[in-house]
Design an enzyme around this catalytic site. Structure first.
Site, short mmCIF file in Angstrom:
data_model
loop_
_atom_site.label_atom_id
_atom_site.label_comp_id
_atom_site.label_asym_id
_atom_site.label_seq_id
_atom_site.Cartn_x
_atom_site.Cartn_y
_atom_site.Cartn_z
N SER A 31 4.97 -11.36 -17.75
CA SER A 31 4.62 -9.80 -17.76
C SER A 31 5.60 -9.54 -18.53
O SER A 31 7.14 -9.78 -18.39
CB SER A 31 4.43 -9.32 -16.48
OG SER A 31 4.36 -7.93 -16.50
N PRO A 43 8.91 -6.31 -5.80
CA PRO A 43 8.28 -7.68 -5.51
C PRO A 43 7.51 -8.11 -6.84
O PRO A 43 7.63 -9.28 -7.15
CB PRO A 43 7.30 -7.32 -4.35
CG PRO A 43 8.06 -6.03 -3.69
CD PRO A 43 8.42 -5.17 -4.71
N TYR A 44 6.90 -7.37 -7.38
CA TYR A 44 6.12 -7.73 -8.72
C TYR A 44 7.22 -8.22 -9.56
O TYR A 44 7.03 -9.42 -10.20
CB TYR A 44 5.24 -6.74 -9.20
CG TYR A 44 4.56 -7.24 -10.33
CD1 TYR A 44 3.45 -7.99 -10.70
CD2 TYR A 44 5.02 -6.75 -11.76
CE1 TYR A 44 2.79 -8.54 -11.81
CE2 TYR A 44 4.32 -7.02 -12.87
CZ TYR A 44 3.24 -8.06 -12.90
OH TYR A 44 2.83 -8.15 -14.17
N ASN A 45 8.16 -7.37 -9.98
CA ASN A 45 9.11 -7.53 -10.85
C ASN A 45 9.78 -8.89 -10.44
O ASN A 45 10.17 -9.82 -11.29
CB ASN A 45 9.86 -6.73 -11.05
CG ASN A 45 9.21 -5.47 -11.86
OD1 ASN A 45 9.46 -4.30 -11.33
ND2 ASN A 45 8.90 -5.66 -12.85
N SER A 47 8.93 -11.37 -8.88
CA SER A 47 7.97 -12.72 -9.06
C SER A 47 7.84 -12.98 -10.64
O SER A 47 8.16 -14.20 -10.95
CB SER A 47 6.58 -12.59 -8.26
OG SER A 47 5.72 -11.56 -9.26
#
Length: 174
Positions: A31, A43-45, A47
Site C-alpha cells: 500500500s 497498525p495498518y501502516n 503491517s
C-alpha cells in the site's frame, strides 16, 4: 500469513531442485501506507511497512534460486472495504482532542475510496509485474500520483506539519 503462503509455494516457484522450468515470481500487495504512515491507522501502516521489509529480504534471499519478489503499493482502490469505514462508530472519540482530526481523516478516506483506482487498473499492474521480462522491484500505483510523490520525497518533518495542519493536529498558536 504471507510468510506461510510463501514457504508453501516457493518449492513450486523454483526452490525444489527436482522440479524443472523457469523460476517463478512473488508479487506482494502492499500500500502507499507501506511507505508513508497516516495518523490513526498505525497498525495498518505497521503491517504494510513489515510487508515491504519482508519482500525486500525475500527478494535477496531468493536470488539463489532466480525467484524475484516484487511489491505493488497501490493508493486507494474502489472496493467494498470503504463501506466498513462508514460503519465505524466514532462516538467514543468525538469529545476527545482527537475527535475533529478523526472526523477529517474519515471524510478524506471515504472520499478517496470513492475516487480510487478501479480494481482492474490494479490487476493490470499486477499482471505486468508477473509477466514483464525485467520488472521493477516496486510499483506504486495511485489515483493521486503527485501526492504520492510528495509523500515520498518531502522531508519527514515537513510532511508531518502538512498532515498535522490538514487534520487539525497542530494547535493554533495564541
Amino acid at each position: 500469513g504471507v510468510v506461510t503462503v510463501t514457504q508453501a509455494f516457493t518449492p513450486l516457484l523454483g526452490t525444489d531442485a527436482q522440479l524443472h522450468g523457469k523460476p517463478g515470481r512473488i508479487v506482494n500487495i502492499s500500500s502507499v501506507g507501506g511507505r508513508t504512515a497516516t495518523p490513526f491507522v498505525g497498525p495498518y501502516n505497521a503491517s504494510k511497512f513489515a510487508l515491504e521489509g519482508l519482500s525486500e529480504s525475500l527478494r535477496r534471499e531468493l536470488l539463489l534460486f532466480g525467484i524475484d519478489v516484487i511489491v505493488v503499493g497501490p493508493g486507494a482502490v474502489v472496493t467494498a472495504i470503504w463501506d466498513k469505514a462508514e460503519q465505524v462508530d466514532m462516538t467514543p472519540y468525538l469529545e476527545t482532542p482527537y475527535g475533529p482530526a478523526l472526523q477529517r481523516l474519515r471524510d478524506y478516506m471515504l472520499d478517496a475510496g470513492k475516487k480510487g483506482l478501479p480494481a482492474e487498473r490494479l490487476g493490470e499492474v499486477i499482471a505486468h509485474a508477473l509477466t514483464t521480462p525485467r520488472p521493477k522491484t516496486r510499483y506504486a500505483v495511485s489515483p493521486q500520483p503527485l501526492q504520492d510523490f510528495l509523500a515520498r520525497t518531502l522531508p519527514k518533518r515537513m510532511l508531518d506539519r502538512m498532515i498535522g495542519r490538514q487534520l487539525g493536529l497542530i494547535p493554533a498558536r495564541s
